[in-house]
Write a protein that holds these residues in place. Structure first.
Motif, PDB file in Angstrom:
ATOM      1  N   ASP A 152       4.549 -23.815  21.813  1.00 62.22           N
ATOM      2  CA  ASP A 152       5.988 -23.585  21.690  1.00 62.22           C
ATOM      3  C   ASP A 152       6.727 -24.393  22.742  1.00 62.22           C
ATOM      4  O   ASP A 152       6.400 -24.327  23.933  1.00 62.22           O
TER       5      ASP A 152
ATOM      6  N   ASP B 124      10.871 -25.953  23.889  1.00 61.87           N
ATOM      7  CA  ASP B 124      12.296 -25.754  23.648  1.00 61.87           C
ATOM      8  C   ASP B 124      13.057 -27.063  23.486  1.00 61.87           C
ATOM      9  O   ASP B 124      14.275 -27.094  23.663  1.00 61.87           O
TER      10      ASP B 124
ATOM     11  N   ALA C 295      13.465 -30.039  20.601  1.00 63.22           N
ATOM     12  CA  ALA C 295      13.111 -30.455  19.244  1.00 63.22           C
ATOM     13  C   ALA C 295      12.562 -31.875  19.211  1.00 63.22           C
ATOM     14  O   ALA C 295      11.623 -32.176  18.466  1.00 63.22           O
TER      15      ALA C 295
ATOM     16  N   VAL D 220       8.921 -31.915  20.190  1.00 60.73           N
ATOM     17  CA  VAL D 220       8.093 -31.344  19.125  1.00 60.73           C
ATOM     18  C   VAL D 220       7.803 -32.386  18.062  1.00 60.73           C
ATOM     19  O   VAL D 220       6.648 -32.591  17.651  1.00 60.73           O
TER      20      VAL D 220
ATOM     21  N   TYR E  81       2.782 -28.490  18.027  1.00 58.61           N
ATOM     22  CA  TYR E  81       4.038 -28.090  18.651  1.00 58.61           C
ATOM     23  C   TYR E  81       4.989 -27.497  17.619  1.00 58.61           C
ATOM     24  O   TYR E  81       5.059 -27.966  16.475  1.00 58.61           O
TER      25      TYR E  81
ATOM     26  N   TRP F 181       9.155 -25.819  17.453  1.00 58.13           N
ATOM     27  CA  TRP F 181      10.426 -25.667  18.155  1.00 58.13           C
ATOM     28  C   TRP F 181      10.732 -24.192  18.323  1.00 58.13           C
ATOM     29  O   TRP F 181      10.774 -23.429  17.353  1.00 58.13           O
ATOM     30  N   SER F 182      10.936 -23.782  19.563  1.00 56.24           N
ATOM     31  CA  SER F 182      11.111 -22.369  19.874  1.00 56.24           C
ATOM     32  C   SER F 182      12.134 -22.193  20.989  1.00 56.24           C
ATOM     33  O   SER F 182      12.437 -23.124  21.737  1.00 56.24           O
TER      34      SER F 182
ATOM     35  N   ARG G 110       9.930 -17.923  18.337  1.00 56.91           N
ATOM     36  CA  ARG G 110       9.668 -19.098  17.515  1.00 56.91           C
ATOM     37  C   ARG G 110      10.719 -19.216  16.415  1.00 56.91           C
ATOM     38  O   ARG G 110      10.982 -18.273  15.674  1.00 56.91           O
ATOM     39  N   ARG G 111      11.325 -20.377  16.323  1.00 60.36           N
ATOM     40  CA  ARG G 111      12.340 -20.601  15.294  1.00 60.36           C
ATOM     41  C   ARG G 111      11.716 -20.674  13.913  1.00 60.36           C
ATOM     42  O   ARG G 111      12.235 -20.103  12.951  1.00 60.36           O
TER      43      ARG G 111
END
Length: 257
Positions: free
Chosen positions: A121, A123, A125, A128, A139, A141-142, A160-161
């Motif tokens: 995870d 932060d 984008a 990732v 990876y 995006w979170s 986690r998104r």
């Protein structure tokens, strides 16, 4: 180096005996033989580890690797840290970020011990997307929050998104320096590379850095489903190891040997 299955690492059981390896990994990384392709600084690192069944870990690994065991036991780690430095080709800044990963420990038929990341995870984008494209590392995006408190408190949270919406929260308190690492300390932290599946083959990426400066940590709490979302259920509710490190500088190279 291509194995008999056409991939980058030979599979266990392909007719050749796996390299005999010592019970513990070396306390320091071998001298690097090539310039680092990626340089990173890992800071304010929390290590939490639980025991897991080896049979549960094995199906999650890339071809050509198997669980690395300490006295017959596999381990899953939750590791959180800040990455203020992340340079490609040693000089091109790629942007730092905060990361939380769930990892297990592996060995291949060349005797190379490493890490397999089940989830990572972050932060940022852009990081990732770049990491998934270049390395195949998992990876996602979170939202990652890593906090410092008084008296050595370290706390973190992940949401986690996508996909799945897994989340977790934890806290530790930093204790005394580790003067002489125990066998579990070395086994769980002295990892000088990683295995990853990318572009149809298993890759080995060397990690070159100084031995971790470690501190004992008091485990305060963990709640969430990050481990379950990675496919593992720990054998104990509380982690069997809690450590902290101020961090280290690391260089990564790709090895085909």
């Amino acid at each position: 180096m291509r194995g008999r299955d056409g991939r980058g690492v030979k599979r266990a059981g392909d007719g050749e005996r796996a390299h005999a390896v010592p019970r513990l990994p070396p306390a320091s990384s071998p001298a690097p033989r090539e310039p680092a392709l990626i340089r990173q600084r890992w800071s304010d690192v929390v290590f939490l580890h639980w025991p897991v069944a080896p049979d549960a870990v094995a199906p999650l690994l890339p071809p050509g690797t198997r669980p690395d065991l300490l006295d017959g036991v596999a381990h899953v780690g939750l590791v959180a840290f800040r990455m203020p430095v992340n340079d490609v080709a040693g000089r091109v800044p790629a942007g730092g970020f905060d990361e939380v990963n769930v990892r297990v420990y592996t060995i291949d038929d060349h005797g190379r011990r490493g890490v397999v990341f089940l989830t990572m995870d972050a932060d940022a984008a852009h990081a990732v997307v770049a990491a998934r494209l270049l390395t195949g590392l998992p990876y996602v995006w979170s939202d990652v929050s890593l906090k410092r408190g008084r008296g050595g408190l370290r706390a973190g949270a992940v949401r986690r998104r996508a996909p799945g919406g897994a989340r977790g929260r934890w806290a530790i308190r930093i204790g005394e320096p580790v003067r002489r690492p125990s066998d579990p300390d070395l086994f769980l932290t002295a990892r000088w590379g990683l295995h990853t599946r990318h572009l149809g083959r298993t890759w080995w990426l060397r990690a070159d850095h100084a031995p971790w400066p470690l501190y004992r940590a008091e485990f305060l709490h963990y709640e969430g489903d990050l481990l379950a979302a990675a496919g593992l259920v720990p054998l104990t509710e509380r982690p069997i190891s809690a450590l902290w490190s101020p961090g280290t500088d690391t260089g990564f190279t790709v090895s085909f040997v």
